[in-house]
Design a protein around this motif. Structure first.
Motif, PDB file in Angstrom:
ATOM      1  N   ALA A 164     -11.631  50.310  17.950  1.00  0.00           N
ATOM      2  CA  ALA A 164     -12.534  49.478  18.575  1.00  0.00           C
ATOM      3  C   ALA A 164     -11.510  47.980  19.561  1.00  0.00           C
ATOM      4  O   ALA A 164     -11.893  47.135  20.372  1.00  0.00           O
ATOM      5  CB  ALA A 164     -13.592  48.778  17.864  1.00  0.00           C
ATOM      6  N   ILE A 165     -10.807  47.743  18.515  1.00  0.00           N
ATOM      7  CA  ILE A 165     -10.143  46.242  19.489  1.00  0.00           C
ATOM      8  C   ILE A 165      -9.265  46.180  20.314  1.00  0.00           C
ATOM      9  O   ILE A 165      -9.278  46.351  21.013  1.00  0.00           O
ATOM     10  CB  ILE A 165      -9.404  45.501  18.050  1.00  0.00           C
ATOM     11  CG1 ILE A 165     -10.068  45.332  16.480  1.00  0.00           C
ATOM     12  CG2 ILE A 165      -7.958  44.599  18.302  1.00  0.00           C
ATOM     13  CD1 ILE A 165      -9.164  44.782  15.110  1.00  0.00           C
ATOM     14  N   ASN A 166      -7.690  47.684  20.394  1.00  0.00           N
ATOM     15  CA  ASN A 166      -7.368  47.956  20.995  1.00  0.00           C
ATOM     16  C   ASN A 166      -8.340  48.386  21.827  1.00  0.00           C
ATOM     17  O   ASN A 166      -7.695  48.126  22.832  1.00  0.00           O
ATOM     18  CB  ASN A 166      -6.572  49.611  20.398  1.00  0.00           C
ATOM     19  CG  ASN A 166      -5.483  49.261  19.510  1.00  0.00           C
ATOM     20  OD1 ASN A 166      -4.787  47.735  19.417  1.00  0.00           O
ATOM     21  ND2 ASN A 166      -5.624  49.893  18.915  1.00  0.00           N
ATOM     22  N   LYS A 167      -9.003  48.971  22.059  1.00  0.00           N
ATOM     23  CA  LYS A 167      -9.531  49.880  23.552  1.00  0.00           C
ATOM     24  C   LYS A 167     -10.393  48.564  24.128  1.00  0.00           C
ATOM     25  O   LYS A 167     -10.240  48.381  25.609  1.00  0.00           O
ATOM     26  CB  LYS A 167     -10.840  50.888  23.002  1.00  0.00           C
ATOM     27  CG  LYS A 167      -9.627  52.399  22.586  1.00  0.00           C
ATOM     28  CD  LYS A 167     -10.535  53.763  22.100  1.00  0.00           C
ATOM     29  CE  LYS A 167      -9.525  54.727  21.896  1.00  0.00           C
ATOM     30  NZ  LYS A 167      -9.985  55.730  21.467  1.00  0.00           N
ATOM     31  N   ILE A 168     -11.446  47.625  23.036  1.00  0.00           N
ATOM     32  CA  ILE A 168     -11.903  46.741  23.870  1.00  0.00           C
ATOM     33  C   ILE A 168     -11.229  45.640  24.423  1.00  0.00           C
ATOM     34  O   ILE A 168     -11.397  44.868  25.278  1.00  0.00           O
ATOM     35  CB  ILE A 168     -13.151  46.193  22.684  1.00  0.00           C
ATOM     36  CG1 ILE A 168     -14.224  47.051  22.544  1.00  0.00           C
ATOM     37  CG2 ILE A 168     -14.275  44.705  23.445  1.00  0.00           C
ATOM     38  CD1 ILE A 168     -15.335  46.960  21.677  1.00  0.00           C
ATOM     39  N   GLY A 169     -10.472  45.302  23.734  1.00  0.00           N
ATOM     40  CA  GLY A 169      -9.164  44.745  23.847  1.00  0.00           C
ATOM     41  C   GLY A 169      -8.679  44.963  25.036  1.00  0.00           C
ATOM     42  O   GLY A 169      -7.856  43.656  26.354  1.00  0.00           O
ATOM     43  N   PHE A 170      -7.360  45.893  25.433  1.00  0.00           N
ATOM     44  CA  PHE A 170      -7.261  46.295  26.786  1.00  0.00           C
ATOM     45  C   PHE A 170      -8.481  46.161  27.473  1.00  0.00           C
ATOM     46  O   PHE A 170      -7.571  45.369  28.474  1.00  0.00           O
ATOM     47  CB  PHE A 170      -7.015  47.854  26.002  1.00  0.00           C
ATOM     48  CG  PHE A 170      -5.936  48.361  26.514  1.00  0.00           C
ATOM     49  CD1 PHE A 170      -4.991  47.872  25.237  1.00  0.00           C
ATOM     50  CD2 PHE A 170      -5.042  48.994  27.450  1.00  0.00           C
ATOM     51  CE1 PHE A 170      -3.527  48.377  25.302  1.00  0.00           C
ATOM     52  CE2 PHE A 170      -3.739  48.837  27.606  1.00  0.00           C
ATOM     53  CZ  PHE A 170      -2.952  48.838  26.339  1.00  0.00           C
ATOM     54  N   GLY A 171      -9.269  46.404  27.807  1.00  0.00           N
ATOM     55  CA  GLY A 171     -10.473  46.750  28.328  1.00  0.00           C
ATOM     56  C   GLY A 171     -10.322  44.443  29.122  1.00  0.00           C
ATOM     57  O   GLY A 171     -10.706  44.352  30.098  1.00  0.00           O
ATOM     58  N   LEU A 172     -10.695  44.028  28.168  1.00  0.00           N
ATOM     59  CA  LEU A 172     -10.996  42.710  27.737  1.00  0.00           C
ATOM     60  C   LEU A 172      -9.641  41.655  28.912  1.00  0.00           C
ATOM     61  O   LEU A 172     -10.194  41.020  29.770  1.00  0.00           O
ATOM     62  CB  LEU A 172     -11.372  41.560  27.428  1.00  0.00           C
ATOM     63  CG  LEU A 172     -13.023  41.968  26.896  1.00  0.00           C
ATOM     64  CD1 LEU A 172     -12.961  41.271  25.353  1.00  0.00           C
ATOM     65  CD2 LEU A 172     -14.222  41.858  27.355  1.00  0.00           C
ATOM     66  N   VAL A 173      -8.484  42.498  28.856  1.00  0.00           N
ATOM     67  CA  VAL A 173      -7.547  41.573  28.927  1.00  0.00           C
ATOM     68  C   VAL A 173      -7.341  41.755  30.650  1.00  0.00           C
ATOM     69  O   VAL A 173      -7.120  40.919  31.161  1.00  0.00           O
ATOM     70  CB  VAL A 173      -6.369  42.374  28.197  1.00  0.00           C
ATOM     71  CG1 VAL A 173      -5.025  41.790  29.442  1.00  0.00           C
ATOM     72  CG2 VAL A 173      -6.088  41.746  26.897  1.00  0.00           C
ATOM     73  N   VAL A 174      -7.850  42.990  30.863  1.00  0.00           N
ATOM     74  CA  VAL A 174      -7.659  43.938  32.347  1.00  0.00           C
ATOM     75  C   VAL A 174      -9.221  42.855  33.007  1.00  0.00           C
ATOM     76  O   VAL A 174      -8.992  42.657  34.161  1.00  0.00           O
ATOM     77  CB  VAL A 174      -8.122  45.134  32.541  1.00  0.00           C
ATOM     78  CG1 VAL A 174      -8.467  46.063  34.091  1.00  0.00           C
ATOM     79  CG2 VAL A 174      -6.852  45.808  31.883  1.00  0.00           C
TER      80      VAL A 174
END
Length: 241
Positions: free
Chosen positions: A221-231
């Motif tokens: 959850a952290i990695n996938k949502i975090g990736f998206g929020l950075v983009v």
């Protein structure tokens, strides 16, 4: 009404103290919410950044669908859904690698970088699955190959072509690239650790054995949502300039 009752009967019941099942459920809801956020925000971006945000939404949406099924699998059988977790990863992890290419296109990234990252990620995942589920007797060999592919990705984004392109782009692109790099180096580190805890090898005497489904679910959850929020943040800043 009959159909609803049938679906309800098919869904496994979670115990209030089942923390693994709870993280499957929360992971599903969190990633579905993230998908809705990314998809609904698409219209505010121009074509250059819309694809990047769309991919972010696809990553979390694919994961949410798999987590819905994995939660039910866990509730019904009490077993770690290894096969379905790898199906999720083999779809979402290459897309996370695609994000690097998409944000670096502004600096002239070529499709060779895209395919290199995708191939590394697929080697990492396929060999990891073979070690965990197909040929566990040789788990440490498969794990070694998977680890080499992982560190090839790490090298590419920290020191290789991707790193040089990010430096050339500078500004917000460079800053976002560095954050994504930390996600891969630190956030993805839970996966090889989980592999070693779940298989037998030279490392078993040091780490022991155990289930890391809770850690996997939280990290996903952290990695996938975090990736998206950075983009997403990069797209917003780029639009404002």
């Amino acid at each position: 009404m009959t159909n609803f009752m049938f679906i309800t009967m098919m869904v496994g019941k979670l115990s209030p103290t089942d923390y693994v099942g709870f993280t499957f459920f929360v992971g599903c809801m969190a990633m579905m919410a993230a998908s809705a956020f990314f998809f609904l925000s698409l219209n505010q971006f121009d074509k250059k950044w819309r694809t990047s945000v769309l991919v972010s939404g696809l990553i979390t949406f694919i994961a949410a669908v798999h987590y819905f099924y994995m939660r039910d699998y866990w509730a019904s059988f009490g077993e770690s859904p290894t096969f379905f977790r790898y199906v999720d990863w083999v779809l979402t992890v290459p897309l996370m690698c695609v994000e690097f290419y998409l944000i670096l296109k502004i600096a002239g990234a070529k499709q060779s970088l895209l395919w290199k990252m995708i191939i590394y990620s697929l080697i990492m995942l396929v060999t990891g699955y073979f070690g965990e589920a197909v040929n566990p007797e040789n788990a440490q060999i498969w794990g070694l190959v998977s680890g080499i592919a992982y560190f090839a990705i790490v090298y590419e984004i920290w020191l290789g072509q991707a790193s040089k392109l990010a430096a050339a782009a500078g500004g917000n692109v460079l800053a976002s690239h560095k954050i994504l790099c930390w996600f891969v180096l630190v956030g993805w580190a839970i996966y090889p650790l989980g592999y070693m805890l779940g298989t037998d090898g030279w490392y078993t005497g040091i780490l022991g054995k155990g289930s890391v489904d809770v850690a996997y679910n939280i990290a996903d959850a952290i990695n996938k949502i975090g990736f998206g929020l950075v983009v997403y943040n990069l797209a917003v800043k780029s639009q404002a300039n």
